[in-house]
Design a protein around this motif. Sequence first.
Motif, PDB file in Angstrom:
ATOM      1  N   LEU A   8       0.771  -1.434   0.407  1.00  0.00           N
ATOM      2  CA  LEU A   8       0.378  -0.207  -0.379  1.00  0.00           C
ATOM      3  C   LEU A   8       1.071   1.228   0.082  1.00  0.00           C
ATOM      4  N   ILE A   9       1.684   0.822   0.465  1.00  0.00           N
ATOM      5  CA  ILE A   9       2.676   2.207   0.867  1.00  0.00           C
ATOM      6  C   ILE A   9       3.255   2.622  -0.479  1.00  0.00           C
ATOM      7  N   VAL A  10       4.450   1.123  -1.015  1.00  0.00           N
ATOM      8  CA  VAL A  10       4.747   1.938  -2.240  1.00  0.00           C
ATOM      9  C   VAL A  10       3.772   2.447  -3.549  1.00  0.00           C
ATOM     10  N   PHE A  11       2.358   1.099  -3.262  1.00  0.00           N
ATOM     11  CA  PHE A  11       1.438   2.158  -4.017  1.00  0.00           C
ATOM     12  C   PHE A  11       1.144   2.939  -4.297  1.00  0.00           C
ATOM     13  N   ALA A  12       1.073   3.644  -2.911  1.00  0.00           N
ATOM     14  CA  ALA A  12       0.556   5.387  -3.092  1.00  0.00           C
ATOM     15  C   ALA A  12       1.065   6.261  -3.356  1.00  0.00           C
ATOM     16  N   THR A  13       2.668   5.988  -3.060  1.00  0.00           N
ATOM     17  CA  THR A  13       3.981   6.892  -3.372  1.00  0.00           C
ATOM     18  C   THR A  13       4.266   6.892  -5.589  1.00  0.00           C
ATOM     19  N   LEU A  14       3.902   5.633  -5.927  1.00  0.00           N
ATOM     20  CA  LEU A  14       4.110   5.257  -7.091  1.00  0.00           C
ATOM     21  C   LEU A  14       2.613   5.800  -8.312  1.00  0.00           C
ATOM     22  N   VAL A  15       1.651   6.325  -7.440  1.00  0.00           N
ATOM     23  CA  VAL A  15       0.478   6.820  -8.139  1.00  0.00           C
ATOM     24  C   VAL A  15       0.458   7.703  -8.940  1.00  0.00           C
ATOM     25  N   PRO A  16       1.196   8.835  -8.774  1.00  0.00           N
ATOM     26  CA  PRO A  16       1.377  10.686  -8.764  1.00  0.00           C
ATOM     27  C   PRO A  16       2.211  10.033 -10.107  1.00  0.00           C
ATOM     28  N   VAL A  17       2.993   8.952 -10.419  1.00  0.00           N
ATOM     29  CA  VAL A  17       3.174   9.629 -11.470  1.00  0.00           C
ATOM     30  C   VAL A  17       2.305   9.442 -12.635  1.00  0.00           C
ATOM     31  N   ILE A  18       0.972   8.653 -12.309  1.00  0.00           N
ATOM     32  CA  ILE A  18       0.318   8.938 -13.545  1.00  0.00           C
ATOM     33  C   ILE A  18      -0.491   9.743 -14.042  1.00  0.00           C
ATOM     34  N   TRP A  19       0.381  11.389 -13.401  1.00  0.00           N
ATOM     35  CA  TRP A  19       0.065  12.414 -13.478  1.00  0.00           C
ATOM     36  C   TRP A  19       1.194  13.372 -13.764  1.00  0.00           C
ATOM     37  N   PHE A  20       2.320  13.103 -13.464  1.00  0.00           N
ATOM     38  CA  PHE A  20       3.596  13.149 -13.781  1.00  0.00           C
ATOM     39  C   PHE A  20       3.773  12.482 -14.919  1.00  0.00           C
ATOM     40  N   ALA A  29      12.264  18.035 -17.588  1.00  0.00           N
ATOM     41  CA  ALA A  29      11.625  16.234 -17.136  1.00  0.00           C
ATOM     42  C   ALA A  29      12.995  16.644 -16.180  1.00  0.00           C
ATOM     43  N   VAL A  30      14.008  17.084 -15.480  1.00  0.00           N
ATOM     44  CA  VAL A  30      14.961  16.676 -14.530  1.00  0.00           C
ATOM     45  C   VAL A  30      14.191  17.651 -13.424  1.00  0.00           C
ATOM     46  N   ALA A  31      13.570  18.742 -14.081  1.00  0.00           N
ATOM     47  CA  ALA A  31      12.720  19.464 -12.576  1.00  0.00           C
ATOM     48  C   ALA A  31      11.408  18.802 -11.729  1.00  0.00           C
ATOM     49  N   LEU A  32      10.782  18.075 -13.162  1.00  0.00           N
ATOM     50  CA  LEU A  32       9.654  17.632 -13.204  1.00  0.00           C
ATOM     51  C   LEU A  32       9.742  16.245 -11.849  1.00  0.00           C
ATOM     52  N   PHE A  33      10.580  16.139 -11.845  1.00  0.00           N
ATOM     53  CA  PHE A  33      11.226  14.369 -11.653  1.00  0.00           C
ATOM     54  C   PHE A  33      11.460  15.058 -10.059  1.00  0.00           C
ATOM     55  N   SER A  34      12.567  16.136  -9.956  1.00  0.00           N
ATOM     56  CA  SER A  34      13.133  16.679  -8.188  1.00  0.00           C
ATOM     57  C   SER A  34      11.320  16.756  -7.609  1.00  0.00           C
ATOM     58  N   GLN A  35      10.373  17.593  -8.389  1.00  0.00           N
ATOM     59  CA  GLN A  35       8.917  18.221  -7.810  1.00  0.00           C
ATOM     60  C   GLN A  35       8.381  16.499  -7.334  1.00  0.00           C
ATOM     61  N   TYR A  36       8.821  14.974  -8.233  1.00  0.00           N
ATOM     62  CA  TYR A  36       8.360  14.314  -8.101  1.00  0.00           C
ATOM     63  C   TYR A  36       9.167  13.480  -7.071  1.00  0.00           C
ATOM     64  N   LEU A  37      10.141  13.410  -6.332  1.00  0.00           N
ATOM     65  CA  LEU A  37      10.401  13.461  -5.494  1.00  0.00           C
ATOM     66  C   LEU A  37       9.414  13.763  -4.235  1.00  0.00           C
ATOM     67  N   PRO A 163      -6.208  16.911  -9.935  1.00  0.00           N
ATOM     68  CA  PRO A 163      -6.148  15.339  -9.640  1.00  0.00           C
ATOM     69  C   PRO A 163      -4.903  15.077  -8.530  1.00  0.00           C
ATOM     70  N   LEU A 164      -3.688  15.974  -9.509  1.00  0.00           N
ATOM     71  CA  LEU A 164      -2.198  15.229  -8.872  1.00  0.00           C
ATOM     72  C   LEU A 164      -2.167  16.360  -7.218  1.00  0.00           C
ATOM     73  N   GLY A 165      -2.853  17.607  -7.456  1.00  0.00           N
ATOM     74  CA  GLY A 165      -2.426  18.394  -6.641  1.00  0.00           C
ATOM     75  C   GLY A 165      -3.423  18.123  -5.317  1.00  0.00           C
ATOM     76  N   LEU A 166      -5.132  17.505  -5.616  1.00  0.00           N
ATOM     77  CA  LEU A 166      -5.594  16.591  -4.424  1.00  0.00           C
ATOM     78  C   LEU A 166      -5.310  15.845  -4.269  1.00  0.00           C
ATOM     79  N   TYR A 167      -4.375  14.601  -4.601  1.00  0.00           N
ATOM     80  CA  TYR A 167      -4.165  13.173  -4.502  1.00  0.00           C
ATOM     81  C   TYR A 167      -3.239  13.716  -3.053  1.00  0.00           C
ATOM     82  N   ILE A 168      -1.856  14.813  -3.862  1.00  0.00           N
ATOM     83  CA  ILE A 168      -1.143  15.557  -2.641  1.00  0.00           C
ATOM     84  C   ILE A 168      -1.704  15.408  -1.251  1.00  0.00           C
ATOM     85  N   SER A 169      -2.276  16.482  -1.778  1.00  0.00           N
ATOM     86  CA  SER A 169      -3.265  17.196  -0.605  1.00  0.00           C
ATOM     87  C   SER A 169      -3.509  16.455   0.245  1.00  0.00           C
TER      88      SER A 169
END
Length: 447
Positions: A8-20, A29-37, A163-169
């Motif tokens: 569940l924890i791993v899945f929760a951190t991978l879901v944002p990839v759908i929107w990123f 892409a590098v800056a976007l990866f930093s924001q994903y981290l 959706p991405l903002g709401l998910y992280i929020s």
Amino acid sequence: MRLPGLILIVFATLVPVIWFAPLAGERDAVALFSQYLGSSALILMGINQFLATRVAGLETIFGSLDRIYVLHKWLGVTALVLMGLHDIIDAEMNGLRGGPLAGIAEDIGEVSLYGLLILILASAITFIPYHLWKWTHRFIGIFFAMGAFHFFFIEKPFSNFEPLGLYISVFCILGLASYVWISVVRPMAPRGHAYVVQSVKRLGSVTDVVLSPKSRGMRHKPGQFAFLSFKGSGLSEEHPFTLSDAPTGDRTLRFSIKDLGNYTHRLGKHLKVGEEATVSGPHGHFTLPSGTAPQVWVGAGIGITPFLAFAESLKNRKSGPVKLYYCVRDTGDIPYAVELEKLAESLPDLELIIVNSAEGVRLTPERVIDDLGGRLSEAHVFFCGPVAMRKALKSGLILKGLKASRFHFEEFEMRTGIGLGHLSAWIWDTGMYQFEKRQAQKAQPAE
């Protein structure tokens, strides 16, 4: 730790990839990866705050509470690494419009990172007294709130209402709500069972405490632990201790508490009969299996406490042959030998074996295998004691044929280090990199 919880924890951190992922074609892409981290770090911190609440159902998903503490530590470390990488890898993008709080949010993000760095490092320095560590540990929620503020108002290629903002929020709100619950709501309405101290005995460096319930009391299983606090004598701080007696009809509870630190030293010195106590729990899945398979119990030092409860429970249950190894360092370090000897005399299936290292005796996998008489593959092994001893015994027995699933143990030390040498080097390198980067930016001529 249970696999479903980890998934569940791993899945929760991978879901944002759908929107990123779709944004990678439009943005750096590098800056976007930093924001994903950075987003993943917030997700993990939100989950970690929730794990600290000890709400009902957590043990069902993530495993017993002692394992949850280990998971809590490593989630914090992982989140810290992700935040450090987010800080190192430039996350700025061209063409973004920042709100009026964007600049403040960026500065607060820096404060959040270094505040969490210091506090998580303090958690790894195990010689810091528990009460000081626990007091400073509360500030993690404040720095997490700063991190959430950073996310809500920083410049980013998506809004908080997408959706991405709401998910992280959602994870930010989960973490903030959990922090408020732990820091404000729970202290105002403490949970637990009301007890009174029935007896206090000193057995060498161990304080043996028996509590009687003021009302219904708490039900528990042999081998479980509970959180204990007292109203008086400066002992109101809540601490976890193993229950060292089998359940009784009147629900009295017994704790055998080793003098290992400031709190336990004061407890042994000042606790009196008649003082009120609050017991919260029970917790833990370190319990006996059903059936008549041979069992091996290994209790080292104060790690003998769950086996006091195990042995007492054998009076009312069927079991196969049990060998209890009580590992001690010297002849004066055997506070429960007489009690266990009497139990072994009255229970034909229980054999007590005292292993005294002062006499040059060590418990080895070979010794256990010989004593089992070739029945290792059938046996269940229960261990409570120092980590190094556990690892050596477990690896040796598994190599000789014990099933890994049949080696049961309790996390004897819930607060442990994380490899300070490597952590210190990483902190130094990260700090120096950021310092040099900022110095270079200041040296650049203004356009």
